[in-house]
Design a protein around this motif. Sequence first.
Motif, PDB file in Angstrom:
ATOM      1  N   TYR A  36      -1.801   0.743   2.646  1.00 50.97           N
ATOM      2  CA  TYR A  36      -0.657   1.036   3.511  1.00 50.97           C
ATOM      3  C   TYR A  36      -0.176  -0.156   4.338  1.00 50.97           C
ATOM      4  O   TYR A  36       0.858  -0.065   4.991  1.00 50.97           O
ATOM      5  CB  TYR A  36      -0.997   2.180   4.482  1.00 50.97           C
ATOM      6  N   GLY A  37      -0.925  -1.246   4.328  1.00 46.45           N
ATOM      7  CA  GLY A  37      -0.526  -2.351   5.188  1.00 46.45           C
ATOM      8  C   GLY A  37      -0.723  -1.992   6.641  1.00 46.45           C
ATOM      9  O   GLY A  37      -1.715  -1.374   7.017  1.00 46.45           O
ATOM     10  N   GLU A  38       0.257  -2.345   7.479  1.00 48.23           N
ATOM     11  CA  GLU A  38       0.135  -2.111   8.923  1.00 48.23           C
ATOM     12  C   GLU A  38       0.440  -0.682   9.321  1.00 48.23           C
ATOM     13  O   GLU A  38      -0.041  -0.195  10.335  1.00 48.23           O
ATOM     14  CB  GLU A  38       1.084  -3.044   9.681  1.00 48.23           C
ATOM     15  N   TYR A  39       1.287   0.005   8.556  1.00 48.02           N
ATOM     16  CA  TYR A  39       1.676   1.370   8.923  1.00 48.02           C
ATOM     17  C   TYR A  39       1.985   2.187   7.681  1.00 48.02           C
ATOM     18  O   TYR A  39       2.264   1.662   6.605  1.00 48.02           O
ATOM     19  CB  TYR A  39       2.876   1.362   9.883  1.00 48.02           C
ATOM     20  N   TYR A  40       1.918   3.490   7.842  1.00 46.01           N
ATOM     21  CA  TYR A  40       2.154   4.430   6.741  1.00 46.01           C
ATOM     22  C   TYR A  40       3.644   4.721   6.608  1.00 46.01           C
ATOM     23  O   TYR A  40       4.328   4.975   7.590  1.00 46.01           O
ATOM     24  CB  TYR A  40       1.391   5.732   7.018  1.00 46.01           C
ATOM     25  N   GLU A  88      -0.952   7.443  -7.251  1.00 46.07           N
ATOM     26  CA  GLU A  88      -1.762   7.989  -8.342  1.00 46.07           C
ATOM     27  C   GLU A  88      -3.135   8.439  -7.875  1.00 46.07           C
ATOM     28  O   GLU A  88      -3.778   9.254  -8.520  1.00 46.07           O
ATOM     29  CB  GLU A  88      -1.904   6.949  -9.460  1.00 46.07           C
ATOM     30  N   LYS A  89      -3.589   7.927  -6.742  1.00 44.98           N
ATOM     31  CA  LYS A  89      -4.938   8.252  -6.251  1.00 44.98           C
ATOM     32  C   LYS A  89      -4.937   9.083  -4.979  1.00 44.98           C
ATOM     33  O   LYS A  89      -5.799   9.946  -4.793  1.00 44.98           O
ATOM     34  CB  LYS A  89      -5.735   6.962  -6.006  1.00 44.98           C
ATOM     35  N   ILE A  90      -3.961   8.855  -4.091  1.00 47.10           N
ATOM     36  CA  ILE A  90      -3.990   9.438  -2.757  1.00 47.10           C
ATOM     37  C   ILE A  90      -2.977  10.578  -2.624  1.00 47.10           C
ATOM     38  O   ILE A  90      -1.810  10.446  -2.994  1.00 47.10           O
ATOM     39  CB  ILE A  90      -3.692   8.366  -1.684  1.00 47.10           C
ATOM     40  N   ILE A  91      -3.430  11.696  -2.078  1.00 49.46           N
ATOM     41  CA  ILE A  91      -2.569  12.843  -1.773  1.00 49.46           C
ATOM     42  C   ILE A  91      -2.523  13.011  -0.260  1.00 49.46           C
ATOM     43  O   ILE A  91      -3.561  13.048   0.403  1.00 49.46           O
ATOM     44  CB  ILE A  91      -3.114  14.150  -2.402  1.00 49.46           C
ATOM     45  N   VAL A  92      -1.310  13.102   0.299  1.00 53.04           N
ATOM     46  CA  VAL A  92      -1.125  13.225   1.745  1.00 53.04           C
ATOM     47  C   VAL A  92      -0.399  14.522   2.060  1.00 53.04           C
ATOM     48  O   VAL A  92       0.553  14.895   1.376  1.00 53.04           O
ATOM     49  CB  VAL A  92      -0.317  12.030   2.305  1.00 53.04           C
ATOM     50  N   ARG A  93      -0.869  15.211   3.088  1.00 59.37           N
ATOM     51  CA  ARG A  93      -0.216  16.433   3.560  1.00 59.37           C
ATOM     52  C   ARG A  93      -0.086  16.351   5.095  1.00 59.37           C
ATOM     53  O   ARG A  93      -0.768  15.547   5.729  1.00 59.37           O
ATOM     54  CB  ARG A  93      -1.024  17.681   3.163  1.00 59.37           C
ATOM     55  N   PRO A  94       0.767  17.196   5.714  1.00 57.47           N
ATOM     56  CA  PRO A  94       1.004  17.084   7.162  1.00 57.47           C
ATOM     57  C   PRO A  94      -0.233  17.167   8.032  1.00 57.47           C
ATOM     58  O   PRO A  94      -0.378  16.422   8.998  1.00 57.47           O
ATOM     59  CB  PRO A  94       1.967  18.243   7.448  1.00 57.47           C
ATOM     60  N   LYS A  95      -1.156  18.097   7.723  1.00 60.57           N
ATOM     61  CA  LYS A  95      -2.382  18.187   8.519  1.00 60.57           C
ATOM     62  C   LYS A  95      -3.574  18.366   7.590  1.00 60.57           C
ATOM     63  O   LYS A  95      -3.427  18.775   6.436  1.00 60.57           O
ATOM     64  CB  LYS A  95      -2.314  19.334   9.532  1.00 60.57           C
ATOM     65  N   GLU A  96      -4.764  18.063   8.111  1.00 60.33           N
ATOM     66  CA  GLU A  96      -5.949  18.029   7.254  1.00 60.33           C
ATOM     67  C   GLU A  96      -6.263  19.374   6.618  1.00 60.33           C
ATOM     68  O   GLU A  96      -6.706  19.447   5.472  1.00 60.33           O
ATOM     69  CB  GLU A  96      -7.164  17.485   8.030  1.00 60.33           C
ATOM     70  N   THR A  97      -6.001  20.466   7.337  1.00 58.24           N
ATOM     71  CA  THR A  97      -6.326  21.780   6.777  1.00 58.24           C
ATOM     72  C   THR A  97      -5.384  22.165   5.632  1.00 58.24           C
ATOM     73  O   THR A  97      -5.705  23.059   4.853  1.00 58.24           O
ATOM     74  CB  THR A  97      -6.303  22.863   7.877  1.00 58.24           C
ATOM     75  N   ASP A  98      -4.232  21.484   5.506  1.00 55.69           N
ATOM     76  CA  ASP A  98      -3.334  21.737   4.374  1.00 55.69           C
ATOM     77  C   ASP A  98      -3.950  21.289   3.053  1.00 55.69           C
ATOM     78  O   ASP A  98      -3.506  21.694   1.978  1.00 55.69           O
ATOM     79  CB  ASP A  98      -2.005  20.982   4.549  1.00 55.69           C
ATOM     80  N   GLY A 128       3.605   7.141   1.398  1.00 56.06           N
ATOM     81  CA  GLY A 128       2.480   7.404   0.516  1.00 56.06           C
ATOM     82  C   GLY A 128       2.607   6.840  -0.884  1.00 56.06           C
ATOM     83  O   GLY A 128       1.718   7.013  -1.705  1.00 56.06           O
ATOM     84  N   GLU A 129       3.706   6.132  -1.181  1.00 58.48           N
ATOM     85  CA  GLU A 129       3.905   5.629  -2.533  1.00 58.48           C
ATOM     86  C   GLU A 129       3.015   4.425  -2.854  1.00 58.48           C
ATOM     87  O   GLU A 129       2.947   4.004  -3.996  1.00 58.48           O
ATOM     88  CB  GLU A 129       5.380   5.258  -2.738  1.00 58.48           C
ATOM     89  N   GLU A 130       2.341   3.883  -1.847  1.00 63.14           N
ATOM     90  CA  GLU A 130       1.527   2.694  -2.062  1.00 63.14           C
ATOM     91  C   GLU A 130       0.412   2.931  -3.086  1.00 63.14           C
ATOM     92  O   GLU A 130       0.033   2.039  -3.820  1.00 63.14           O
ATOM     93  CB  GLU A 130       0.907   2.229  -0.731  1.00 63.14           C
ATOM     94  N   ASN A 131      -0.141   4.132  -3.120  1.00 64.93           N
ATOM     95  CA  ASN A 131      -1.224   4.427  -4.067  1.00 64.93           C
ATOM     96  C   ASN A 131      -1.091   5.883  -4.513  1.00 64.93           C
ATOM     97  O   ASN A 131      -2.051   6.657  -4.449  1.00 64.93           O
ATOM     98  CB  ASN A 131      -2.582   4.182  -3.413  1.00 64.93           C
TER      99      ASN A 131
END
Length: 305
Positions: free
Chosen positions: A167-171, A179-189, A174-177
Amino acid sequence: MKKLILLILIALTLIAKETIIVFHAGSLSVPFSQIEKAFEKKYPNYDVIREAAGSRACARKITDLGKKADVMASADYKVIDNLLIPNYTDNNILFATNKMVIAYTPNSKYANEINSQNWPDILLRKGVKVGHSNPNLDPCGYRSILVTKLAEIYYQKPNFYNKLLGYGEYYTNGEENIEKIIVRPKETDLLGLLESGAIDYLYIYKSVAKQHRLKYIELPKQLNLGSKKYANYYKQVSFKITGKKPGTFIVKKGTPMVYGITVLKNAKKGAILFTKFVLSKYGRDIMKKNGQDVIYPAELKIELK
């Protein structure tokens, strides 16, 4: 006639109930659900309405969307300091702590191999999917990033952070990775994605992993952001998240994690009563039963009267 009188009394009781609107971190969903029931049983004239989201998202609902809330409980007390004080509240009560872990299931790839020493290598393996929450909306998100940066130092694995997250200095988005990383608004999602096998590993709080009976890797104290002893070690890493205004940023340094709860300005009378209940032995016992460490006595920045 008696039945009619009883129905009228019940109706009057329902009408007389005062609502208390509580915004809170997703990681507090299970204990706060139980606290809500216990509070309403003790004080039947109140109706607690809870809304869970990432802590920063909760604050944004108040500041940007103008939503009304009486109480807000954040997984990072600094969210209250940075986004709500002084315009929306003048108090911040430090009441709980937690630890970061890497959660997984028996069906996760390499579940039989992973441990507290080799997890960085496992997460980098081809085909392994990893989840974390959005750092601009949820403290667990930027804590996931800080843990990854600390792991690079602790395990002496140059470029581990960039290889995994990138992500470099800031997010951004999520396109940086992707194929490997999945991001959602909160951890319980992300819990459903983990349990269904859509992701293999998840950066999450220990309390949430225990509540959902997940397997998890206990991280060294130098990484889990749960030890005051290693506060200076945590400070080695930082990450930028969005600030109060568009185009501005807040630098988040690694620090021991501390939860905060606040009674907002112009809150209903019941808000203080509910907050006191959270801080009481009833509330503390519920928190501890759900794997959430508490700060006792809570550190009050104002006196709740």
